[in-house]
Design a protein around this motif. Structure first.
Motif, PDB file in Angstrom:
ATOM      1  N   ALA A  95      -9.326 -19.033  -5.299  1.00  8.29           N
ATOM      2  CA  ALA A  95     -10.242 -18.012  -5.641  1.00  8.29           C
ATOM      3  C   ALA A  95     -10.628 -16.683  -4.612  1.00  8.29           C
ATOM      4  CB  ALA A  95     -11.626 -19.008  -5.823  1.00  8.29           C
ATOM      5  N   ARG A  96     -10.572 -17.265  -3.317  1.00 10.79           N
ATOM      6  CA  ARG A  96     -10.594 -16.124  -2.274  1.00 10.79           C
ATOM      7  C   ARG A  96      -9.503 -15.214  -2.388  1.00 10.79           C
ATOM      8  NH1 ARG A  96     -10.401 -18.005   2.762  1.00 10.79           N
ATOM      9  NH2 ARG A  96      -9.779 -20.057   2.308  1.00 10.79           N
ATOM     10  N   ALA A  97      -8.117 -15.472  -2.558  1.00 12.85           N
ATOM     11  CA  ALA A  97      -7.068 -14.916  -2.759  1.00 12.85           C
ATOM     12  C   ALA A  97      -6.979 -13.857  -3.981  1.00 12.85           C
ATOM     13  CB  ALA A  97      -5.683 -15.635  -2.784  1.00 12.85           C
ATOM     14  N   PHE A  98      -7.614 -14.345  -4.975  1.00 13.42           N
ATOM     15  CA  PHE A  98      -7.771 -13.713  -6.306  1.00 13.42           C
ATOM     16  C   PHE A  98      -9.057 -12.488  -6.070  1.00 13.42           C
ATOM     17  CE2 PHE A  98      -9.964 -12.768 -10.264  1.00 13.42           C
ATOM     18  CZ  PHE A  98      -9.026 -12.372 -11.265  1.00 13.42           C
TER      19      PHE A  98
ATOM     20  N   ALA B 293     -24.754  -5.257   4.737  1.00 13.96           N
ATOM     21  CA  ALA B 293     -23.925  -6.085   5.607  1.00 13.96           C
ATOM     22  C   ALA B 293     -22.821  -7.008   4.980  1.00 13.96           C
ATOM     23  CB  ALA B 293     -24.871  -6.766   6.603  1.00 13.96           C
ATOM     24  N   LEU B 294     -23.326  -7.654   4.150  1.00 15.82           N
ATOM     25  CA  LEU B 294     -22.435  -8.859   3.436  1.00 15.82           C
ATOM     26  C   LEU B 294     -21.375  -7.856   2.575  1.00 15.82           C
ATOM     27  CD1 LEU B 294     -25.091 -11.160   2.122  1.00 15.82           C
ATOM     28  CD2 LEU B 294     -23.787 -11.465   4.239  1.00 15.82           C
ATOM     29  N   LEU B 295     -21.764  -6.729   1.912  1.00 16.70           N
ATOM     30  CA  LEU B 295     -20.664  -6.218   1.296  1.00 16.70           C
ATOM     31  C   LEU B 295     -19.446  -5.725   1.944  1.00 16.70           C
ATOM     32  CD1 LEU B 295     -22.822  -4.281  -1.190  1.00 16.70           C
ATOM     33  CD2 LEU B 295     -21.792  -6.207  -1.548  1.00 16.70           C
ATOM     34  N   ASP B 296     -19.831  -5.463   3.345  1.00 17.70           N
ATOM     35  CA  ASP B 296     -18.629  -4.908   4.201  1.00 17.70           C
ATOM     36  C   ASP B 296     -17.831  -6.029   4.696  1.00 17.70           C
ATOM     37  OD1 ASP B 296     -19.625  -2.194   4.231  1.00 17.70           O
ATOM     38  OD2 ASP B 296     -20.842  -2.501   5.794  1.00 17.70           O
ATOM     39  N   LEU B 297     -18.119  -7.197   4.479  1.00 19.87           N
ATOM     40  CA  LEU B 297     -17.181  -8.517   4.998  1.00 19.87           C
ATOM     41  C   LEU B 297     -16.369  -8.755   4.061  1.00 19.87           C
ATOM     42  CD1 LEU B 297     -20.079 -11.031   5.968  1.00 19.87           C
ATOM     43  CD2 LEU B 297     -18.657  -9.657   7.464  1.00 19.87           C
ATOM     44  N   ASP B 298     -14.932  -9.388   4.602  1.00 18.17           N
ATOM     45  CA  ASP B 298     -13.852  -9.693   3.687  1.00 18.17           C
ATOM     46  C   ASP B 298     -13.822 -11.334   3.735  1.00 18.17           C
ATOM     47  OD1 ASP B 298     -11.575  -9.855   2.303  1.00 18.17           O
ATOM     48  OD2 ASP B 298     -10.332  -8.501   3.857  1.00 18.17           O
ATOM     49  N   ILE B 299     -14.480 -11.863   2.820  1.00 24.07           N
ATOM     50  CA  ILE B 299     -14.449 -13.354   2.894  1.00 24.07           C
ATOM     51  C   ILE B 299     -13.113 -13.720   2.306  1.00 24.07           C
ATOM     52  CG2 ILE B 299     -15.071 -13.659   0.387  1.00 24.07           C
ATOM     53  CD1 ILE B 299     -16.693 -16.052   1.266  1.00 24.07           C
ATOM     54  N   GLY B 300     -12.163 -12.933   1.858  1.00 21.81           N
ATOM     55  CA  GLY B 300     -10.993 -13.156   1.586  1.00 21.81           C
ATOM     56  C   GLY B 300      -9.904 -13.705   2.746  1.00 21.81           C
ATOM     57  N   ARG B 301     -10.057 -12.869   3.673  1.00 21.05           N
ATOM     58  CA  ARG B 301      -9.537 -13.095   5.141  1.00 21.05           C
ATOM     59  C   ARG B 301     -10.523 -14.021   5.924  1.00 21.05           C
ATOM     60  NH1 ARG B 301      -7.475  -7.543   6.982  1.00 21.05           N
ATOM     61  NH2 ARG B 301      -9.678  -7.053   6.051  1.00 21.05           N
ATOM     62  N   SER B 302     -11.768 -13.979   6.133  1.00 28.31           N
ATOM     63  CA  SER B 302     -12.622 -14.420   7.000  1.00 28.31           C
ATOM     64  C   SER B 302     -13.186 -15.802   6.605  1.00 28.31           C
ATOM     65  CB  SER B 302     -13.670 -13.396   7.414  1.00 28.31           C
ATOM     66  OG  SER B 302     -14.490 -13.138   6.668  1.00 28.31           O
ATOM     67  N   GLY B 303     -13.220 -16.145   5.082  1.00 29.06           N
ATOM     68  CA  GLY B 303     -14.040 -17.176   4.647  1.00 29.06           C
ATOM     69  C   GLY B 303     -13.062 -18.415   4.994  1.00 29.06           C
ATOM     70  N   THR B 304     -13.999 -19.473   4.643  1.00 24.15           N
ATOM     71  CA  THR B 304     -13.381 -20.932   4.736  1.00 24.15           C
ATOM     72  C   THR B 304     -13.528 -21.549   3.248  1.00 24.15           C
ATOM     73  OG1 THR B 304     -13.188 -22.969   5.615  1.00 24.15           O
ATOM     74  CG2 THR B 304     -15.425 -21.890   6.047  1.00 24.15           C
TER      75      THR B 304
ATOM     76  N   ARG C 224      -7.376  -9.739  -4.234  1.00 28.35           N
ATOM     77  CA  ARG C 224      -6.351  -9.041  -5.003  1.00 28.35           C
ATOM     78  C   ARG C 224      -7.238  -7.906  -5.999  1.00 28.35           C
ATOM     79  NH1 ARG C 224      -3.828 -13.946  -5.321  1.00 28.35           N
ATOM     80  NH2 ARG C 224      -4.334 -14.103  -7.714  1.00 28.35           N
ATOM     81  N   HIS C 225      -8.334  -8.494  -6.393  1.00 28.44           N
ATOM     82  CA  HIS C 225      -9.153  -7.617  -7.511  1.00 28.44           C
ATOM     83  C   HIS C 225     -10.359  -7.192  -7.168  1.00 28.44           C
ATOM     84  CE1 HIS C 225      -6.262  -9.025 -10.673  1.00 28.44           C
ATOM     85  NE2 HIS C 225      -6.209 -10.334  -9.896  1.00 28.44           N
ATOM     86  N   ASP C 226     -10.403  -7.019  -5.862  1.00 23.52           N
ATOM     87  CA  ASP C 226     -11.748  -6.102  -5.130  1.00 23.52           C
ATOM     88  C   ASP C 226     -12.960  -6.788  -5.729  1.00 23.52           C
ATOM     89  OD1 ASP C 226     -12.738  -4.203  -3.356  1.00 23.52           O
ATOM     90  OD2 ASP C 226     -12.679  -2.804  -4.837  1.00 23.52           O
ATOM     91  N   LEU C 227     -13.251  -7.956  -5.647  1.00 28.94           N
ATOM     92  CA  LEU C 227     -14.217  -8.846  -6.142  1.00 28.94           C
ATOM     93  C   LEU C 227     -15.109  -9.296  -4.727  1.00 28.94           C
ATOM     94  CD1 LEU C 227     -13.205 -11.223  -8.790  1.00 28.94           C
ATOM     95  CD2 LEU C 227     -14.168  -8.992  -9.221  1.00 28.94           C
ATOM     96  N   VAL C 228     -16.645  -9.115  -4.587  1.00 26.42           N
ATOM     97  CA  VAL C 228     -17.241  -9.456  -3.446  1.00 26.42           C
ATOM     98  C   VAL C 228     -17.636 -10.850  -3.703  1.00 26.42           C
ATOM     99  CG1 VAL C 228     -19.062  -8.741  -2.084  1.00 26.42           C
ATOM    100  CG2 VAL C 228     -17.600  -6.947  -3.058  1.00 26.42           C
ATOM    101  N   LEU C 229     -17.501 -11.546  -2.683  1.00 30.01           N
ATOM    102  CA  LEU C 229     -17.665 -12.982  -2.823  1.00 30.01           C
ATOM    103  C   LEU C 229     -18.865 -13.215  -1.641  1.00 30.01           C
ATOM    104  CD1 LEU C 229     -14.364 -14.967  -3.199  1.00 30.01           C
ATOM    105  CD2 LEU C 229     -16.004 -13.987  -4.924  1.00 30.01           C
TER     106      LEU C 229
END
Length: 191
Positions: A144-147, A172-183, A150-155
């Motif tokens: 889900a994070r990878a998807f 502040a949350l919109l600036d984070l990239d959970i795709g790379r930093s999330g778990t 790729r599709h510029d969704l904010v999680l």
């Protein structure tokens, strides 16, 4: 000459003591930063207990209220049967259209790629989202994070939601990239 040597030795000794104290102070400051970060994370998770107790409708209204708190305008909860993936809509302070999908799941569940695929299919095309935001009270799977990346969704997952709930701004949350930093590590039911 003996006095000069004593002065030099005293200066070197004082310098060594000052250097040691500075290094010790830095170590102490770094340890304090780590402790404060852990304390903030623990507080954010504790604040999530109220969120996990909400029903899905209350959760959607809570997310709408967080958006309002952070300066969003025209915020409405629109979630219902046949909502085409939009639970909350509004405008960010800079005028961009925000479309939010909310999933209030138990903390030990995860949100998978199929949920994000459905949301991605409607957020922009049906609702005109400039910023499609998916908020969950649990973790997102790795797929889900990878998807989302790729599709510029904010999680916003359970960890970020805890911080948002505790006062961190949406901007502040919109600036984070959970795709790379999330778990995607699931929480246990008793976490």
């Amino acid at each position: 000459m003996g006095t000069a040597v004593l002065v030099v030795l005293a200066v070197v000794g004082v310098g060594a003591v000052v250097g040691y104290l500075v290094r010790a102070g830095r170590r102490e400051a770094e340890a304090e930063q780590v402790r404060l970060a852990e304390q903030a994370r623990a507080q954010a998770l504790r604040s999530m207990e109220a969120v996990w107790a909400m029903n899905p409708l209350e959760f959607e209204e809570h997310v709408a209220e967080l958006c309002r708190r952070d300066g969003c305008t025209e915020v409405r909860r629109v979630g219902a049967a046949n909502d085409l993936g939009a639970d909350v809509v509004g405008r960010l302070p800079d005028g961009r259209k925000l479309v939010v999908q909310c999933k209030r799941y138990a903390k030990h569940r995860t949100v998978g790629s199929p949920d994000l695929q459905r949301f991605n299919g409607t957020a922009r095309s049906e609702h005109g989202a400039d910023v499609p935001l998916f908020v969950a009270s649990c973790k997102f799977t790795k797929q889900a994070r990878a998807f989302a990346t790729r599709h510029d969704l904010v999680l916003v997952d359970v960890d970020l939601l805890g911080f948002w709930h505790s006062g961190t701004s949406l901007a502040a949350l919109l600036d984070l990239d959970i795709g790379r930093s999330g778990t995607n590590r699931k929480l246990t039911p008793d976490s």
